[in-house]
Design an enzyme around this catalytic site. Sequence first.
Site, PDB file in Angstrom:
ATOM      1  N   ARG A 277       0.839  -1.261  -0.082  1.00 21.10           N
ATOM      2  CA  ARG A 277       0.256  -0.209  -0.407  1.00 21.10           C
ATOM      3  C   ARG A 277       0.325   0.855  -0.227  1.00 21.10           C
ATOM      4  O   ARG A 277       0.818   2.263  -0.598  1.00 21.10           O
ATOM      5  CB  ARG A 277      -0.733   0.230   1.178  1.00 21.10           C
ATOM      6  CG  ARG A 277      -1.666   0.751   1.050  1.00 21.10           C
ATOM      7  CD  ARG A 277      -2.742   1.274   2.400  1.00 21.10           C
ATOM      8  NE  ARG A 277      -3.535   0.326   2.972  1.00 21.10           N
ATOM      9  CZ  ARG A 277      -2.192   0.452   4.687  1.00 21.10           C
ATOM     10  NH1 ARG A 277      -1.470   1.678   3.967  1.00 21.10           N
ATOM     11  NH2 ARG A 277      -2.284  -0.212   5.414  1.00 21.10           N
TER      12      ARG A 277
ATOM     13  N   TYR B 219     -16.601  18.219 -14.026  1.00 18.13           N
ATOM     14  CA  TYR B 219     -16.657  16.972 -14.231  1.00 18.13           C
ATOM     15  C   TYR B 219     -18.431  16.186 -12.918  1.00 18.13           C
ATOM     16  O   TYR B 219     -18.152  16.878 -11.791  1.00 18.13           O
ATOM     17  CB  TYR B 219     -15.682  15.996 -13.803  1.00 18.13           C
ATOM     18  CG  TYR B 219     -15.690  14.592 -14.043  1.00 18.13           C
ATOM     19  CD1 TYR B 219     -16.254  14.292 -15.410  1.00 18.13           C
ATOM     20  CD2 TYR B 219     -15.244  13.542 -12.765  1.00 18.13           C
ATOM     21  CE1 TYR B 219     -16.320  12.622 -15.260  1.00 18.13           C
ATOM     22  CE2 TYR B 219     -15.442  12.383 -12.869  1.00 18.13           C
ATOM     23  CZ  TYR B 219     -16.372  12.054 -13.945  1.00 18.13           C
ATOM     24  OH  TYR B 219     -16.377  10.831 -14.345  1.00 18.13           O
TER      25      TYR B 219
ATOM     26  N   ASP C   3      -7.017  19.573 -12.847  1.00 21.11           N
ATOM     27  CA  ASP C   3      -7.289  17.916 -13.726  1.00 21.11           C
ATOM     28  C   ASP C   3      -6.752  18.422 -14.997  1.00 21.11           C
ATOM     29  O   ASP C   3      -7.755  19.214 -15.854  1.00 21.11           O
ATOM     30  CB  ASP C   3      -9.029  18.024 -13.794  1.00 21.11           C
ATOM     31  CG  ASP C   3      -9.010  16.774 -13.812  1.00 21.11           C
ATOM     32  OD1 ASP C   3      -8.638  16.352 -14.974  1.00 21.11           O
ATOM     33  OD2 ASP C   3     -11.144  16.131 -13.173  1.00 21.11           O
TER      34      ASP C   3
ATOM     35  N   LYS D 287      -9.494   7.565 -19.049  1.00 23.39           N
ATOM     36  CA  LYS D 287      -9.337   8.127 -19.915  1.00 23.39           C
ATOM     37  C   LYS D 287      -8.152   7.931 -20.789  1.00 23.39           C
ATOM     38  O   LYS D 287      -8.177   7.130 -21.261  1.00 23.39           O
ATOM     39  CB  LYS D 287      -9.564   9.947 -19.928  1.00 23.39           C
ATOM     40  CG  LYS D 287     -10.705  10.061 -18.482  1.00 23.39           C
ATOM     41  CD  LYS D 287     -12.093   8.829 -18.628  1.00 23.39           C
ATOM     42  CE  LYS D 287     -13.452   9.011 -17.222  1.00 23.39           C
ATOM     43  NZ  LYS D 287     -13.181  10.256 -17.181  1.00 23.39           N
TER      44      LYS D 287
END
Length: 386
Positions: free
Chosen positions: A46, A98, A170, A195
């Site tokens: 992690r 978004y 972003d 994306k």
Amino acid sequence: MKIESRLAQIGSQNEPVTGAVSFPIYQATAFRHPKLGESTGFDYARTKSPTRKVLEDAAAELESGDAGFACSTGMAALQTIFAMFKSGDHLIVSLDLYGGTYRLIERILSKFGITASYVDTNDIDAMSQLCTPSTRAVLIETPTNPLMMITDIERVCAWAKAKGLLTIVDNTLLTPYFQRPIELGADIVIHSATKYLGGHNDVLAGLIVTKGKELSEEMAFYHNSLGAVLGAQDSWLLMRGMKTLALRMERHQHNATAVANWLLSHEAVEAVYYPALVDHPGHDVQSRQSSGNTGIFSFRVKDARYVEPILRHIKLIAFAESLGGVESLMTYPAVQTHADIPEDIRRQIGVDDRLLRFSVGIEHADDIIADLQQALEAAKREINEA
Ligand SMILES: *Cc1c(COP(=O)(O)O)cnc(C)c1O
């Protein structure tokens, strides 16, 4: 080296034992310690994992930042960034946002006492008016999705710096191949790597890149503590996708320009929102701060009755809810991606029932146009018959 070369070479020189050109998937969560007080650099996956680290270092380098963090999704990346803020903090955010980011802020951050004001981030006066002593950061998307509004990144970063605010960008729609916000003054870049970076509609992932030692250390703490990290297999898949980013972005841009220009002259189309078009209001800023254009644009049909039959008749183009992959996808934002944004705000920013968003794939532009043409013709026939 130029970015095309750096992209193609991601991970290819990182495996000294076997010389594997494709960096291996280290499917391990625990790493042996040589002895007490010593570590190979990896302890528990992690915190840090070998395959993920190659991806994270590549992301930091591509975005001209100091550290990269791979998360399970773009939303997980945003959530990790937002963990920096505390109750009472205030954010200034792009108005045309978004939908998932809006939902995260309004439905979840709000429960923790973090608030946001939405504003056109080109309007510095309006931003200054919204800025309070509790304001901590500005979050911008440029271009915005779906209306493709452009924000002058350098201008916002300079304003934010003077006010002591962080700037978060972003960069999902342009990727570091076309735009690098940190070079323009941003502190943090976030990606839905689902994306363009992944590029094949087959992996969910998010990336964060930070600038500066202190911010990078802080983000490492939140990334490890929240635990919304990317697994080894998906890290590998994402790197595999990123190797061809340059080729894909060039083709997306080429195709989107061809399709947008074709739609512009179609009788059923009222407007096309694409920053590559010279009469787009953000065209000049976009040309200055980015080296190319995304493959996404939106268009508004003259009559809402066109929407349903267009979505039913497209064949090559899929009616589906994502963007940035090699396959062309069309979305109806009002009922899909932006359904969580209240109707009055949606209309105010222009996401109405005549707006369609198009993520233009890397198929041949002629085939995409032919598919659109037959769908528009079929829609027109149905409307005339009704
Ligand atoms: C898709 C998207 C997100 C969310 O990313 P996921 O990977 O779907 O969680 C955030 N910002 C933008 C601009 C996006 O397009």
